[in-house]
Design a protein around this motif. Structure first.
Motif, PDB file in Angstrom:
ATOM      1  N   VAL A  32       0.757  -1.115   0.045  1.00 34.30           N
ATOM      2  CA  VAL A  32       0.052   0.062  -0.084  1.00 34.30           C
ATOM      3  C   VAL A  32       0.865   1.392   0.051  1.00 34.30           C
ATOM      4  CG1 VAL A  32      -1.671   1.380   1.267  1.00 34.30           C
ATOM      5  CG2 VAL A  32      -1.896  -1.268   1.211  1.00 34.30           C
ATOM      6  N   CYS A  33       0.620   2.364  -0.851  1.00 34.89           N
ATOM      7  CA  CYS A  33       1.458   3.335  -0.875  1.00 34.89           C
ATOM      8  C   CYS A  33       0.203   4.713  -0.789  1.00 34.89           C
ATOM      9  CB  CYS A  33       2.033   3.522  -2.260  1.00 34.89           C
ATOM     10  SG  CYS A  33       3.079   2.442  -2.768  1.00 34.89           S
ATOM     11  N   LEU A  34       0.449   5.349   0.400  1.00 41.34           N
ATOM     12  CA  LEU A  34      -0.392   6.444   0.555  1.00 41.34           C
ATOM     13  C   LEU A  34       0.683   7.898   0.400  1.00 41.34           C
ATOM     14  CD1 LEU A  34      -1.943   5.105   3.776  1.00 41.34           C
ATOM     15  CD2 LEU A  34      -2.839   5.152   1.628  1.00 41.34           C
ATOM     16  N   GLN A  35      -0.127   8.754   0.057  1.00 42.84           N
ATOM     17  CA  GLN A  35       0.502  10.192   0.055  1.00 42.84           C
ATOM     18  C   GLN A  35      -0.293  11.281   1.048  1.00 42.84           C
ATOM     19  OE1 GLN A  35      -0.523   8.852  -3.566  1.00 42.84           O
ATOM     20  NE2 GLN A  35       0.896   7.473  -3.049  1.00 42.84           N
ATOM     21  N   GLU A  36       0.272  12.320   1.162  1.00 47.49           N
ATOM     22  CA  GLU A  36      -0.431  13.171   1.861  1.00 47.49           C
ATOM     23  C   GLU A  36      -0.978  13.051   3.268  1.00 47.49           C
ATOM     24  OE1 GLU A  36      -2.657  17.393   1.035  1.00 47.49           O
ATOM     25  OE2 GLU A  36      -2.697  15.919  -0.455  1.00 47.49           O
ATOM     26  N   THR A  37      -0.111  11.997   4.037  1.00 45.52           N
ATOM     27  CA  THR A  37      -0.586  11.511   5.215  1.00 45.52           C
ATOM     28  C   THR A  37      -0.749  12.535   6.294  1.00 45.52           C
ATOM     29  OG1 THR A  37       1.825  10.924   5.795  1.00 45.52           O
ATOM     30  CG2 THR A  37       0.566   9.377   4.632  1.00 45.52           C
ATOM     31  N   GLU A  62       8.246  11.741   6.293  1.00 44.88           N
ATOM     32  CA  GLU A  62       7.454  12.608   6.744  1.00 44.88           C
ATOM     33  C   GLU A  62       7.246  13.799   6.370  1.00 44.88           C
ATOM     34  OE1 GLU A  62      10.322  11.385   8.009  1.00 44.88           O
ATOM     35  OE2 GLU A  62      10.246  10.361  10.075  1.00 44.88           O
ATOM     36  N   GLY A  63       7.896  14.010   5.064  1.00 49.42           N
ATOM     37  CA  GLY A  63       7.755  15.402   4.388  1.00 49.42           C
ATOM     38  C   GLY A  63       8.550  16.534   5.256  1.00 49.42           C
ATOM     39  N   GLU A  64       8.120  17.719   4.987  1.00 52.52           N
ATOM     40  CA  GLU A  64       8.660  19.084   5.414  1.00 52.52           C
ATOM     41  C   GLU A  64       7.912  19.509   6.333  1.00 52.52           C
ATOM     42  OE1 GLU A  64       9.732  21.529   2.641  1.00 52.52           O
ATOM     43  OE2 GLU A  64      10.921  20.326   1.441  1.00 52.52           O
ATOM     44  N   ASN A  65       7.968  19.292   7.989  1.00 53.34           N
ATOM     45  CA  ASN A  65       7.537  19.841   9.074  1.00 53.34           C
ATOM     46  C   ASN A  65       5.940  19.575   9.141  1.00 53.34           C
ATOM     47  OD1 ASN A  65       9.588  21.523   9.816  1.00 53.34           O
ATOM     48  ND2 ASN A  65       8.911  23.051   8.540  1.00 53.34           N
ATOM     49  N   GLY A  66       5.801  18.093   8.923  1.00 54.48           N
ATOM     50  CA  GLY A  66       4.483  17.500   8.763  1.00 54.48           C
ATOM     51  C   GLY A  66       3.634  17.688   7.668  1.00 54.48           C
ATOM     52  N   ALA A  67       4.224  18.549   6.608  1.00 56.77           N
ATOM     53  CA  ALA A  67       3.355  18.723   5.307  1.00 56.77           C
ATOM     54  C   ALA A  67       3.635  17.604   4.457  1.00 56.77           C
ATOM     55  CB  ALA A  67       3.633  20.340   4.746  1.00 56.77           C
ATOM     56  N   GLY A  68       2.713  17.462   3.777  1.00 57.13           N
ATOM     57  CA  GLY A  68       2.662  16.263   2.666  1.00 57.13           C
ATOM     58  C   GLY A  68       2.797  14.766   3.661  1.00 57.13           C
ATOM     59  N   GLY A  69       3.835  14.300   3.377  1.00 59.30           N
ATOM     60  CA  GLY A  69       4.210  12.846   4.097  1.00 59.30           C
ATOM     61  C   GLY A  69       3.681  11.720   3.045  1.00 59.30           C
ATOM     62  N   ILE A  70       4.650  10.870   3.134  1.00 61.88           N
ATOM     63  CA  ILE A  70       4.421   9.577   2.292  1.00 61.88           C
ATOM     64  C   ILE A  70       4.575   8.406   3.036  1.00 61.88           C
ATOM     65  CG2 ILE A  70       4.990   8.473   0.037  1.00 61.88           C
ATOM     66  CD1 ILE A  70       6.631  11.007  -0.465  1.00 61.88           C
TER      67      ILE A  70
END
Length: 239
Positions: A32-37, A62-70
Motif C-alpha cells: 500500500v502506498c499513501l500520499q499526503e498523510t 515525514e515530508g517537511e514539518n508534517g506537510a505532505g508525508g508519504i
C-alpha cells in the motif's frame, strides 16, 4: 502483485482508517502506498490498526514539518523488505516478492506542484532506476502531472502544463516505463465543487513487471474519503 495507491489527504480520523482497512481487505492488498498523510510520528501499532494485521512492514517519509508525508506499507508474508531510500517526494523500497521469488522495487511518489521541484525528483528517481535495470519496477503515486492535455479539465496555466507534460513523459521514456491499462474513471482527482478534475495518480511499471504479470491493469475506485480516488494495480493471472 496487488498494490493500492491513494492520496489520502490526511491520515487522521476514524473514517479514513476504516475505509483504508476495508479496501486493503477487499482487494487482498500486498503493498500500500499513501500520499499526503500529514503525520510526523508513526508506529507499528498504528500501522497494524490501519491494515488489520500485525505482520506488516512500513516506511514513513515525514515530508517537511508534517506537510505532505508519504507512507509505504507491505505484507511481510509476501514481500521481504531489503532496504529503502527516502528523498524529497518519494520512497523507494526494494524487496523480494515471495510468491515468485523475484526482486521488486516499489516507488511511492508524492510530487511537488512546481515543475522545477518535479525535475529534481525525476532526476533522482532516474539515477536510482539506472542501478536496477533487471529488477521488477513499479512506480506509483500522486505525480501532480499529466501526460496529455486531455487529462486535465478546468485547470488554468496552459504554458506551465506544457512543460509539465514534456518533462513527465521524458522521465517515463528515459526509464522505459509503461503505464498500465486504465479501468474505471478517467480522472483521479476532483475539485470539491466539480469545476476541475485531473488524472494525477497512476501506475508506471517496467517491462520486467509486465513479463511477470502480463494482464496487469490499474483500477480506479470510487472517490470516498479524499479528493483523490484510490487506484489498485492487479492482475487476473494467479501470482
Amino acid at each position: 502483485m496487488i498494490v493500492i495507491n491513494l492520496n489520502i489527504k490526511g491520515l487522521g480520523g476514524g473514517v479514513k482508517a476504516k475505509y483504508l482497512k476495508h479496501i486493503i481487505y477487499k482487494e487482498s492488498a500486498e503493498f500500500v502506498c499513501l500520499q499526503e498523510t500529514k503525520v510526523m510520528n508513526f508506529s507499528d501499532s498504528k500501522c497494524f490498526a490501519l491494515w488489520g494485521d500485525n505482520n506488516i512492514g512500513w516506511v514513513l517519509n515525514e515530508g517537511e514539518n508534517g506537510a505532505g508525508g508519504i507512507l509505504s506499507m507491505w505484507n511481510k508474508e509476501v514481500f521481504e523488505y531489503r532496504s529503502h531510500v527516502k528523498g524529497r517526494g518519494f520512497i523507494v523500497v526494494p524487496g523480494i516478492y515471495v510468491k515468485m521469488n523475484c526482486l521488486c522495487v516499489i516507488v511511492n511518489v508524492y510530487a511537488a506542484c512546481s515543475n522545477s521541484d518535479k525535475a529534481v525528483m525525476w532526476d533522482a528517481l532516474s539515477t536510482i532506476k539506472s542501478y536496477s535495470q533487471n529488477e521488477v519496477w513499479c512506480c506509483c503515486g500522486d505525480f501532480n502531472a499529466v501526460r496529455i492535455m486531455e487529462e486535465r479539465k478546468g485547470v488554468r496555466g496552459l504554458s506551465s502544463q506544457k512543460k509539465e507534460i514534456k518533462d513527465f513523459n521524458k522521465f517515463i521514456d528515459r526509464n522505459v516505463l509503461v503505464e498500465l491499462p486504465l479501468v474505471g474513471k478517467k480522472f483521479t482527482w476532483y475539485k470539491a465543487d466539480g469545476s476541475a478534475k485531473s488524472r494525477l495518480d497512476r501506475f508506471l511499471v517496467s517491462l520486467e513487471w509486465l513479463q511477470r504479470w502480463p494482464t496487469s491493469k490499474q483500477y480506479v475506485l470510487e472517490r470516498e474519503v479524499s479528493d483523490h480516488c484510490a487506484i489498485v494495480a492487479k492482475s487476473w493471472a494467479k501470482d
